[in-house]
Design an enzyme around this catalytic site. Structure first.
Site, mmCIF file in Angstrom:
data_model
loop_
_atom_site.group_PDB
_atom_site.id
_atom_site.type_symbol
_atom_site.label_atom_id
_atom_site.label_comp_id
_atom_site.label_asym_id
_atom_site.label_seq_id
_atom_site.Cartn_x
_atom_site.Cartn_y
_atom_site.Cartn_z
ATOM 1 C CG ASN A 112 -2.464 -5.890 -8.853
ATOM 2 O OD1 ASN A 112 -1.941 -5.163 -8.123
ATOM 3 N ND2 ASN A 112 -3.638 -6.093 -9.266
ATOM 4 C CB CYS A 124 -1.037 -0.037 1.284
ATOM 5 S SG CYS A 124 -1.948 1.527 1.174
HETATM 6 C C1 FMN Z 1 -9.184 2.641 -3.155
HETATM 7 C C2 FMN Z 1 -8.338 1.408 -3.238
HETATM 8 C C3 FMN Z 1 -8.118 0.621 -2.378
HETATM 9 C C4 FMN Z 1 -7.430 -0.408 -2.030
HETATM 10 N N1 FMN Z 1 -7.274 -1.436 -1.108
HETATM 11 C C5 FMN Z 1 -6.212 -2.374 -1.248
HETATM 12 C C6 FMN Z 1 -6.044 -3.378 0.014
HETATM 13 O O1 FMN Z 1 -6.681 -3.103 1.020
HETATM 14 N N2 FMN Z 1 -5.265 -4.206 -0.077
HETATM 15 C C7 FMN Z 1 -4.474 -4.548 -1.336
HETATM 16 O O2 FMN Z 1 -3.826 -5.291 -1.240
HETATM 17 N N3 FMN Z 1 -4.507 -3.679 -2.411
HETATM 18 C C8 FMN Z 1 -5.419 -2.630 -2.283
HETATM 19 N N4 FMN Z 1 -5.777 -1.687 -3.254
HETATM 20 C C9 FMN Z 1 -4.797 -1.955 -4.440
HETATM 21 C C10 FMN Z 1 -5.208 -2.930 -5.496
HETATM 22 O O3 FMN Z 1 -5.221 -4.149 -5.176
HETATM 23 C C11 FMN Z 1 -4.227 -3.080 -6.633
HETATM 24 O O4 FMN Z 1 -2.994 -3.629 -6.238
HETATM 25 C C12 FMN Z 1 -4.008 -1.851 -7.628
HETATM 26 O O5 FMN Z 1 -5.112 -0.892 -7.437
HETATM 27 C C13 FMN Z 1 -3.583 -2.162 -8.843
HETATM 28 O O6 FMN Z 1 -4.370 -3.016 -9.660
HETATM 29 P P1 FMN Z 1 -5.564 -2.602 -10.558
HETATM 30 O O7 FMN Z 1 -4.970 -1.664 -11.780
HETATM 31 O O8 FMN Z 1 -5.887 -3.944 -10.936
HETATM 32 O O9 FMN Z 1 -6.613 -1.791 -9.737
HETATM 33 C C14 FMN Z 1 -6.364 -0.681 -3.360
HETATM 34 C C15 FMN Z 1 -6.589 0.068 -4.319
HETATM 35 C C16 FMN Z 1 -7.446 1.288 -4.497
HETATM 36 C C17 FMN Z 1 -7.584 2.023 -5.671
#
Ligand code: FMN
Length: 286
Positions: A184, A79
């Site tokens: 990811n 994060c």
């Molecule tokens: C609002 C928000 C909250 C997120 N909360 C978490 C979380 O609690 N745990 C986690 O592993 N990733 C969290 N992520 C990250 C996503 O899991 C992911 O790794 C990241 O958004 C990139 O992938 P994507 O392009 O598919 O969204 C969060 C992302 C966003 C935008």
């Protein structure tokens, strides 16, 4: 997520992170309260994510959840939020492979037999130079699998060149060896997922934001379906969400967010929903 679980759109629960603060460890009642929402589909494997930087509380908390039916613990070392990293948590830990090793090892040793321990990583703190060291650290510590977001914390959600994205994930896959790596970042279709797996050799993908705008995305990827969500699917999803939404201002705002994510901020559906009062909204989506 709950509506998606009810519609059978996800193969497992992967929770948002739960913070383990300082040295305190949640009591049994607090653990059961945290797990209660997932009972809507107790047949789905449950991976519970923890965030923290203190080995004792992290491992004791992981053991507590492990003893109450969780199938896996995931450690968030990814994060990039300033609130999170300012307390030494999340992506901040990517600065020290030794700490990644120590925390992962402590949790691997603490959880009951049969509970998997996985980690969520970004490519680094302010540069991707330590991908190999960080991957090696968590693998040596006994991580069962890895979710790897290809950006560094400093890159937040900025665009990264496609070839660099492939290079970083492929490097993580190479160093992890037999430990599965799930790529990811920015996957919004079956084609994206397929291309990432083909180009990097990753074991699979994890999706975040793409799932919010298309709750059928995971099922589509699993069944190699390249079609976007149909209008009937979108409407079925929103009707299910509406059934679980209360008529408070908070409930209405939350439902509007769901309409925006499903159809887009510029869509007629969102404009119509925003201009409607609660009774009209309910009539439209029930
Ligand atoms: C609002 C928000 C909250 C997120 N909360 C978490 C979380 O609690 N745990 C986690 O592993 N990733 C969290 N992520 C990250 C996503 O899991 C992911 O790794 C990241 O958004 C990139 O992938 P994507 O392009 O598919 O969204 C969060 C992302 C966003 C935008």
């Amino acid at each position: 997520m709950h509506a998606a679980a009810r519609l059978d759109l996800i193969p497992l629960w992967f929770t948002p992170f739960f913070s383990t603060g300082g040295v305190s460890v949640p009591k049994r009642a607090a653990i059961l309260r945290k797990l209660a929402p997932y009972r809507v589909r107790p047949d789905l494997p449950l991976v519970f994510q923890l965030i923290g930087h203190e080995a004792r509380s992290l491992s004791a908390t992981a053991a507590g959840f492990g003893e109450h039916g969780v199938h896996g613990i995931n450690l968030n070392f990814a994060c990039p939020s300033k609130t999170v990293t300012a307390s030494g948590n999340g992506a901040y830990l990517l600065r020290s492979p030794e700490t990644l090793f120590e925390l992962t090892r402590a949790v691997v040793e603490a959880v009951p037999e049969g509970v998997s321990v996985s980690v969520k990583l970004r490519a680094g703190w302010d540069s991707p130079d330590r991908i190999a060291e960080n991957i090696r650290a968590v693998c040596d510590a006994g991580a069962d699998w890895i979710v790897f977001h290809y950006r560094t914390a400093a890159e937040a959600y900025c665009p990264v060149d496609a070839s660099e994205r492939v290079r970083r994930i492929a490097r993580a896959v190479e160093v992890a060896g037999h430990v599965p790596v799930f790529g990811n970042g920015d996957i919004v279709s079956y084609a994206d997922a397929d291309e990432l797996v083909q180009s990097t050799g990753c074991a699979g993908v994890a999706v975040g934001r793409g799932f919010l705008s298309d709750p059928w995305l995971v099922r589509r990827i699993l069944s190699c379906d390249a079609n976007p969500a149909s209008e009937a699917e979108k409407a079925a999803f929103l009707r299910l969400l509406m059934a679980g939404t209360d008529s408070t201002k908070r409930g209405r705002n939350w439902f509007l967010e769901c309409v925006k994510m499903t159809y887009g901020a510029e869509s007629a559906e969102f404009r119509d929903a925003r201009g409607s009062d609660w009774t009209a909204l309910r009539a439209r989506w029930s």
